[in-house]
Design a protein around this motif. Structure first.
Motif, short mmCIF file in Angstrom:
data_model
loop_
_atom_site.label_atom_id
_atom_site.label_comp_id
_atom_site.label_asym_id
_atom_site.label_seq_id
_atom_site.Cartn_x
_atom_site.Cartn_y
_atom_site.Cartn_z
N GLN A 167 0.84 -1.20 0.00
CA GLN A 167 0.00 0.00 0.00
C GLN A 167 0.88 1.26 0.00
O GLN A 167 1.95 1.27 0.60
N LYS A 204 -16.55 4.80 -8.31
CA LYS A 204 -16.37 4.80 -6.86
C LYS A 204 -17.58 4.19 -6.16
O LYS A 204 -18.65 4.08 -6.76
N ILE A 210 -10.62 -1.35 3.46
CA ILE A 210 -9.69 -1.10 2.37
C ILE A 210 -9.53 -2.34 1.48
O ILE A 210 -9.28 -2.24 0.28
N SER A 212 -11.70 -4.18 0.30
CA SER A 212 -12.71 -4.19 -0.76
C SER A 212 -12.19 -3.52 -2.02
O SER A 212 -12.52 -3.94 -3.14
N CYS A 213 -11.38 -2.46 -1.86
CA CYS A 213 -10.83 -1.77 -3.02
C CYS A 213 -9.95 -2.72 -3.84
O CYS A 213 -10.05 -2.79 -5.07
N CYS A 217 -10.76 -4.16 -7.64
CA CYS A 217 -9.81 -3.80 -8.70
C CYS A 217 -9.30 -5.03 -9.44
O CYS A 217 -9.25 -5.05 -10.67
N TRP A 226 -6.11 1.30 -7.40
CA TRP A 226 -7.25 1.62 -6.55
C TRP A 226 -6.85 2.69 -5.55
O TRP A 226 -5.66 2.88 -5.25
N TRP A 228 -8.17 4.53 -1.69
CA TRP A 228 -9.00 4.43 -0.49
C TRP A 228 -8.94 5.76 0.24
O TRP A 228 -7.85 6.27 0.51
N LYS A 236 -14.56 5.49 0.94
CA LYS A 236 -14.88 4.99 -0.40
C LYS A 236 -13.65 4.40 -1.09
O LYS A 236 -12.50 4.68 -0.72
N CYS A 237 -13.93 3.63 -2.11
CA CYS A 237 -12.91 3.13 -3.03
C CYS A 237 -13.08 3.83 -4.38
O CYS A 237 -14.22 4.05 -4.82
N TRP A 238 -11.98 4.17 -5.04
CA TRP A 238 -11.98 4.68 -6.41
C TRP A 238 -11.12 3.75 -7.25
O TRP A 238 -10.19 3.10 -6.74
N SER A 254 -3.26 4.45 -1.68
CA SER A 254 -3.45 3.89 -3.02
C SER A 254 -2.69 2.58 -3.16
O SER A 254 -1.81 2.27 -2.34
#
Length: 314
Positions: A167, A204, A210, A212-213, A217, A226, A228, A236-238, A254
């Motif tokens: 991470q 998103k 985290i 889940s992101c 992905c 991804w 967080w 949220k996740c992007w 990220s």
């Protein structure tokens, strides 16, 4: 308002659309006139039978095509679901024909009496396709920008290759560089926090952790990174197709596609317990079938809510 309506009536061939009663007529009249006031750039020929009338924008997000042309202008796509077609109809101030076919093109029928918006495969030389800007051109609001110090360097990539050392803390990858990944996240369990509350086309969603992101992905073929972080008080996740928008961002984390917890496998779309030969997510839950999916897939045991969402929440 009355002056506006009278002026517009004179511009439209055939005057006001016919309605099913005086109450509905006045309601439609008010909607129609307000739409006219709010859309001053809409050409006078917009809803006429003028074959030379150009493409035009209205209602903030809709595009009317040229009469008789079965295409949308460059950068736009035809509407093919009843919910959006009804919104386009309301924005223009016309009635919507309830005899609809999900997946068929949304169009304005200037040859119908009265003029209506329809979701139908029956469209001829007097139809105008109704479009929206293509999803690839949409831009979601970026995560709230941090204000890094002018001297703050870009964070180095994390040296560790295993979770969680892979991470990248204090790093955010923004979508403003054109690398926001627009896709269907609902099928993986996303239900809230999506762009414009549409989890079928978003970059998103709200997540509980985290991990889940990383899980989502690795399940998306085009996801490379991804992110967080927090937006409007929610974690949220992007998802990103590249990292050109990489910036220092305190409180953000990220990771690359390869940065996943041990043993992570790509997620399946929907509830795998529902699927058998000839019945899968694509055949039953694809957005083209509308908000309730393909009706031919459902019975007393299997339905949209059970099958088009995974059993476990993200």
């Amino acid at each position: 308002l009355l002056r506006c309506c009278v002026g517009r009536m004179l511009l439209m061939e055939g005057g006001l659309p016919r309605c099913a009663g005086p109450g509905r007529a006045w309601l439609l009249l008010a909607t129609w006139c307000l739409g006219s006031v709010q859309s001053e750039d809409t050409p006078a020929c917009a809803w006429s039978r003028d074959s030379d009338c150009p493409n035009f924008e209205y209602g903030g997000s809709f595009i009317g095509g040229k009469m008789g042309e079965k295409t949308c202008p460059l950068g736009a796509e035809v509407i093919r679901d009843s919910a959006t077609c009804m919104k386009a109809s309301a924005a223009a101030g016309f009635s919507f024909d309830d005899n609809l076919v999900e997946g068929a093109p949304c169009h304005f029928c200037s040859g119908c009496q009265p003029n209506v918006f329809r979701l139908s495969n029956e469209h001829g030389a007097m139809a105008k396709f109704i479009c929206t800007k293509a999803a690839t051109e949409q831009k979601a609001p970026d995560p709230p920008a941090a204000e890094p110090k002018a001297s703050a360097p870009m964070p180095a990539r994390a040296l560790g290759t295993a979770w969680p050392d892979c991470q990248e803390p204090s790093t955010v990858i923004r979508g403003s560089a054109g690398e926001a990944l627009w896709t269907n996240l609902q099928g993986y369990g996303a239900t809230i926090g999506c762009f414009l509350d549409d989890c079928l086309s978003t970059d998103k969603f709200v997540a509980g952790e985290i991990e889940s992101c990383a899980k989502v992905c690795v399940s998306l073929p085009d996801c490379k990174f991804w992110v967080w972080g927090m937006e409007e008080g929610e974690q949220k996740c992007w998802f990103r197709s590249g990292d050109k928008g990489r910036e220092v961002g305190e409180g953000w984390t990220s990771g690359s596609r390869a940065c996943v917890p041990p043993g992570t496998e790509p997620l399946a779309l929907g509830n795998t317990e529902c699927w058998a030969e000839g019945f899968g997510y694509a055949e039953c839950c694809d957005p083209k079938y509308g908000p309730n999916g393909n009706a031919q897939c459902w019975d007393g045991v299997y339905n949209y809510d059970r099958c088009c969402f995974p059993k476990e929440e993200l």
